[in-house]
Design a protein around this motif. Structure first.
Motif, mmCIF file in Angstrom:
data_model
loop_
_atom_site.group_PDB
_atom_site.id
_atom_site.type_symbol
_atom_site.label_atom_id
_atom_site.label_comp_id
_atom_site.label_asym_id
_atom_site.label_seq_id
_atom_site.Cartn_x
_atom_site.Cartn_y
_atom_site.Cartn_z
ATOM 1 N N LYS A 171 0.834 -1.208 0.000
ATOM 2 C CA LYS A 171 0.000 0.000 0.000
ATOM 3 C C LYS A 171 0.863 1.250 0.000
ATOM 4 O O LYS A 171 0.570 2.226 -0.711
ATOM 5 C CB LYS A 171 -0.915 0.002 1.230
ATOM 6 N N ALA A 172 1.925 1.237 0.791
ATOM 7 C CA ALA A 172 2.821 2.394 0.844
ATOM 8 C C ALA A 172 3.400 2.689 -0.538
ATOM 9 O O ALA A 172 3.446 3.847 -0.973
ATOM 10 C CB ALA A 172 3.948 2.129 1.841
ATOM 11 N N ARG A 173 3.827 1.647 -1.218
ATOM 12 C CA ARG A 173 4.411 1.841 -2.554
ATOM 13 C C ARG A 173 3.377 2.351 -3.542
ATOM 14 O O ARG A 173 3.676 3.194 -4.401
ATOM 15 C CB ARG A 173 5.013 0.521 -3.039
ATOM 16 N N ALA A 174 2.164 1.829 -3.423
ATOM 17 C CA ALA A 174 1.092 2.276 -4.319
ATOM 18 C C ALA A 174 0.777 3.753 -4.095
ATOM 19 O O ALA A 174 0.671 4.531 -5.047
ATOM 20 C CB ALA A 174 -0.150 1.423 -4.113
ATOM 21 N N TYR A 175 0.636 4.141 -2.817
ATOM 22 C CA TYR A 175 0.357 5.553 -2.513
ATOM 23 C C TYR A 175 1.506 6.450 -2.976
ATOM 24 O O TYR A 175 1.274 7.556 -3.476
ATOM 25 C CB TYR A 175 0.128 5.733 -1.014
ATOM 26 N N GLU A 176 2.724 5.953 -2.801
ATOM 27 C CA GLU A 176 3.880 6.749 -3.232
ATOM 28 C C GLU A 176 3.844 6.961 -4.743
ATOM 29 O O GLU A 176 4.098 8.065 -5.233
ATOM 30 C CB GLU A 176 5.168 6.034 -2.823
ATOM 31 N N LYS A 185 3.524 7.581 3.861
ATOM 32 C CA LYS A 185 4.230 7.620 5.153
ATOM 33 C C LYS A 185 3.481 6.812 6.210
ATOM 34 O O LYS A 185 4.083 6.079 6.989
ATOM 35 C CB LYS A 185 4.390 9.063 5.630
ATOM 36 N N GLU A 186 2.165 6.967 6.232
ATOM 37 C CA GLU A 186 1.342 6.226 7.206
ATOM 38 C C GLU A 186 1.553 4.721 7.057
ATOM 39 O O GLU A 186 1.687 3.999 8.044
ATOM 40 C CB GLU A 186 -0.144 6.547 6.996
ATOM 41 N N GLN A 187 1.565 4.292 5.828
ATOM 42 C CA GLN A 187 1.712 2.855 5.586
ATOM 43 C C GLN A 187 3.128 2.356 5.900
ATOM 44 O O GLN A 187 3.299 1.257 6.435
ATOM 45 C CB GLN A 187 1.328 2.514 4.139
ATOM 46 N N TYR A 188 4.132 3.161 5.602
ATOM 47 C CA TYR A 188 5.507 2.773 5.966
ATOM 48 C C TYR A 188 5.633 2.671 7.490
ATOM 49 O O TYR A 188 6.302 1.777 8.014
ATOM 50 C CB TYR A 188 6.511 3.792 5.425
ATOM 51 N N GLN A 189 4.967 3.595 8.181
ATOM 52 C CA GLN A 189 4.989 3.560 9.650
ATOM 53 C C GLN A 189 4.254 2.331 10.184
ATOM 54 O O GLN A 189 4.653 1.745 11.207
ATOM 55 C CB GLN A 189 4.378 4.854 10.203
ATOM 56 N N GLU A 190 3.181 1.921 9.485
ATOM 57 C CA GLU A 190 2.475 0.697 9.867
ATOM 58 C C GLU A 190 3.397 -0.518 9.731
ATOM 59 O O GLU A 190 3.379 -1.416 10.569
ATOM 60 C CB GLU A 190 1.235 0.497 8.986
#
Length: 209
Positions: A171-176, A185-190
């Motif tokens: 998800k983080a990569r997709a949002y990026e 950032k939220e997903q990387y923190q997750e």
């Protein structure tokens, strides 16, 4: 008779001695070769394939043997042969989870993304919380630029398996890729909540500073 004449050895005896010496040396060499020559070895993976193939030939309806044969071929990058065996499994059990999932893996490796989607989706239909099928499907969507689909598939499985860091990473990569840095950032923190030293999440956050 002189001393020299007494000590002279008949020529026939000398020749016989030489023949025996040469014969002994030859036998010795042959013996050494016999014990030092290496027996032809068979690679373990080849031996496994042969063993599973024998089982399949004895009982063509043996799904487990076919799956083992297919996976052994797959690990050797013999994708077409592996695909044939997985397809044979599906003829016997069309809803076989392992066959569908691994057909997705092979298709993804070969960058046949439409085919990969088909089999990963089938695997997820058979088992909704099949995390590695969801990861494979998400990676397939990422490769095609279908970022919204990445998030959908990840969210669907995260409802069942909320602690799976790899799905948050997808998800983080997709949002990026979509340019939504805040959500990335939220997903990387997750990810870091579950895997505090995850290098990809750490690098992703550093890049988004």
């Amino acid at each position: 008779m002189s001393m020299q004449q007494q000590e002279k050895v008949p020529v026939s005896v000398t020749v016989l001695i030489l023949v025996l010496v040469v014969a002994n040396i030859t036998m010795g060499v042959l013996t050494v070769r016999k014990y030092t020559a290496k027996e032809p070895t068979v690679a373990p993976e080849v031996a496994r394939v042969k063993s599973f193939m024998e089982q399949v030939n004895k009982n063509p309806a043996d799904v487990n043997a076919r799956l083992q044969l297919a996976y052994a071929l797959q690990t050797m990058n013999e994708y077409e042969k592996a695909r044939e065996q997985y397809m044979e499994v599906l003829k016997i059990e069309k809803n076989n989870l392992a066959a569908n999932y691994n057909l997705g893996v092979i298709a993804q490796e070969e960058e046949k993304y439409a085919e990969a989607e088909k089999y990963y989706k089938k695997a997820l239909d058979l088992k909704a919380n099949h995390v590695i099928a969801a990861i494979g499907l998400g990676e397939t969507y990422l490769a095609q630029g279908k970022y919204g689909e990445v998030i959908k598939v990840a969210d669907k499985v995260l409802k069942l398996e909320p602690d799976k860091a790899d799905l948050h990473l997808l998800k983080a990569r997709a949002y990026e890729k979509m340019g939504d840095k805040a959500k990335a950032k939220e997903q990387y923190q997750e990810v870091l909540k579950f895997v505090p030293d995850d290098p990809d999440a750490t690098a992703g956050l550093e890049k988004l500073k």
